[in-house]
Structure formats: structure tokens, C-alpha cells
Motif scaffolding. Structure first.
Motif, short mmCIF file in Angstrom:
data_model
loop_
_atom_site.label_atom_id
_atom_site.label_comp_id
_atom_site.label_asym_id
_atom_site.label_seq_id
_atom_site.Cartn_x
_atom_site.Cartn_y
_atom_site.Cartn_z
N GLN A 55 36.89 34.66 51.04
CA GLN A 55 35.72 35.41 51.45
C GLN A 55 35.04 36.12 50.28
O GLN A 55 33.81 36.21 50.24
N SER A 56 35.80 36.62 49.35
CA SER A 56 35.22 37.41 48.26
C SER A 56 35.78 37.07 46.90
O SER A 56 35.65 37.84 45.96
N THR A 57 36.43 35.92 46.77
CA THR A 57 37.00 35.49 45.50
C THR A 57 36.59 34.04 45.23
O THR A 57 36.89 33.16 46.05
N PRO A 58 35.90 33.78 44.14
CA PRO A 58 35.37 34.71 43.13
C PRO A 58 34.29 35.62 43.72
O PRO A 58 33.63 35.25 44.69
N SER A 59 34.11 36.75 43.11
CA SER A 59 33.15 37.73 43.62
C SER A 59 31.72 37.23 43.43
O SER A 59 31.46 36.28 42.68
N ASN A 60 30.80 37.90 44.11
CA ASN A 60 29.39 37.52 43.99
C ASN A 60 28.89 37.65 42.56
O ASN A 60 28.08 36.84 42.10
#
Length: 267
Positions: free
Chosen positions: A103-108
Motif C-alpha cells: 500500500q505504501s512501499t515504495p512511498s509516493n
């Protein structure tokens, strides 16, 4: 007691008449200087100089051109997304992250930075042509602002035209009632840019679909195994995530994805 305070104030004013007069004169002088500066700014500033040529064209002073350029920089993020390879790259990266189940890896921030520098790598030939044919002649005063802008538009137009599908371009030409154009060079940028973005989104979703299939197969296999073992309360995503990451690492997924994106632009 009520009479003492007014008397003290009156004596103070009478004791310093010169100071009060100097303050009044200083205030008047400052107002006069401010008015003079404003008049000079409005009447004689060279930044607002506009020269009309013999053929009726108007030339703006360099300072005013810089003001226009600084104002146009507010549109730079939109231009970077709509006229370069950035859109296709960032959409593919977002679909890839979703396919992996992260969901969030890698970050935006990481995905945006990677997409930005990969876009710079892909667009380097276009930037070099703009620098050689438009920016350097403009700096050397060989071209005016309008001519430099027209020269800078040519490489971007060629890049976008090469990546735009004919069906998408025809759609926007029909919507704009510009179906009687002689060639791609006559297509307005207001038509070419949305057609290019539409084609980029379609291509990005096609690449994303191909990336999604192997990870979807892993999810289906893991879900079937868990159901056969009677472990229906356990989320298949928790079990399939390590296998998807391992598969992606074993096949050198990042290099394959980035290489595929670069080659899709003909790099």
C-alpha cells in the motif's frame, strides 16, 4: 486632579515645539519621496517597455519577458506531466505497487522521484534539441521570445506525435472541428496534448495489465491452497505477499519494468 494631567500635557508640547515641527516635516518629506518613487516607477521603468516594429509586431523588454516566464513557471508541473513521459511511468509504477499488494512501499515520494528522473533520461534528446535550437539562440539574442517558443515546440510536438494513437488524435480533432488539417504540423497543441495524454493512459494500463497477471496467479494459488486447508479466516494477501516479493526480486523486476518503460518510448 483632573486639571493636572491636561496642564502637564500642554507644558510638554510647549516645551518641545521644534521637535514636533521636525517630526511633521520629516513625515511630509517621506510622503513626498514615496510619491516621487511611485511616479518614477509608473512612468519610467524600463520593464514595461513595448516596442512596435515596422511590420506591426510587438517586442517586449527582457525584464517583462522574464516576468512572463516566472508567471508561466506555475504551469511547469502540469507541462511536465502532460507533455513528457512522466504520465505513463507514474501510472505503471502505481499499478505495480498495487499488484504487489504494497500500500505504501515504495512511498509516493520515491515513486515520484524515480518517475521524474526516468522521464528526464527518456526526454534528454528532446531537451537537447530545445537547448540547441531555441534556448541558446534566445540567450545569444539570435531569436526573439516568440521565435524561440516556436522552435522549442517542434521537438515536443514530434515526441508527442510519435506516441499518440491516430484514433485518439482523430477523436479530439473531431471534437474541435479541425478535421481538414493537412498534416501533424498543423494540429494545434490544444488538440495534440489531450490526445497524447489519452494515449499515454491507455498504454500505461496495457503495461499494467501485463504486470498484474503473474501476481494475480500467485494470489489465486495461495487462496485455493488456504481454502483447501480450511484456513478461510486467514487473509490470502498475508501469505501471498512474500511470494510475490520473492518472485519480483528473482526476475530482477525493477530492471525489467524500467527497461520496458524506456523501450516503449523508443529509447
Amino acid at each position: 486632579m483632573r486639571l493636572i494631567l491636561p496642564i502637564i500635557l500642554l507644558l510638554t508640547l510647549l516645551a518641545s515645539p521644534h521637535t514636533l515641527a521636525q517630526d511633521v516635516l520629516s513625515t511630509a518629506d517621506e510622503q513626498a519621496e514615496t510619491t516621487a518613487v511611485q511616479d518614477n516607477f509608473l512612468n519610467g521603468i524600463p520593464a514595461l517597455a513595448v516596442t512596435t516594429g515596422d511590420d506591426g509586431t510587438q517586442q517586449y523588454s527582457v525584464t517583462l519577458q522574464i516576468l512572463f516566464i516566472m508567471t508561466a513557471l506555475t504551469l511547469l508541473p502540469a507541462l511536465a506531466m502532460m507533455m513528457t513521459s512522466f504520465t505513463r511511468i507514474i501510472v505503471v509504477f502505481a499499478i505495480l505497487r498495487q499488484a504487489l499488494g504494497l500500500q505504501s512501499t515504495p512511498s509516493n515520494q520515491i515513486l515520484l522521484g524515480l518517475a521524474l528522473f526516468l522521464s528526464i533520461f527518456i526526454m534528454t534528446p528532446v531537451f537537447q534539441q530545445v537547448n540547441q535550437n531555441a534556448l541558446q539562440p534566445y540567450i545569444n539574442e539570435e531569436l526573439n521570445a516568440d521565435q524561440a517558443l516556436a522552435q522549442a515546440e517542434i521537438p515536443f510536438r514530434a515526441f508527442m506525435a510519435a506516441q499518440t494513437r491516430e484514433s485518439d488524435l482523430q477523436l479530439f480533432l473531431e471534437l474541435s472541428d479541425n478535421t481538414d488539417l493537412a498534416g501533424i504540423d498543423d494540429v494545434p497543441m490544444t488538440v495534440l496534448i489531450p490526445a497524447f495524454v489519452t494515449s499515454e493512459l491507455k498504454t500505461a494500463f496495457q503495461i499494467g495489465f501485463m504486470l498484474f497477471i503473474p501476481f494475480l496467479v500467485i494470489d489465486l494459488v495461495v487462496a485455493s491452497v488456504l481454502m483447501a486447508m480450511g484456513m478461510m479466516m486467514l487473509s490470502p494477501i498475508i501469505i501471498s505477499l512474500p511470494f510475490k516479493i520473492m518472485l519480483f526480486v528473482l526476475v530482477d523486476g525493477w530492471a525489467m519494468v524500467i527497461g520496458t518503460l524506456a523501450m516503449s518510448f523508443g529509447v
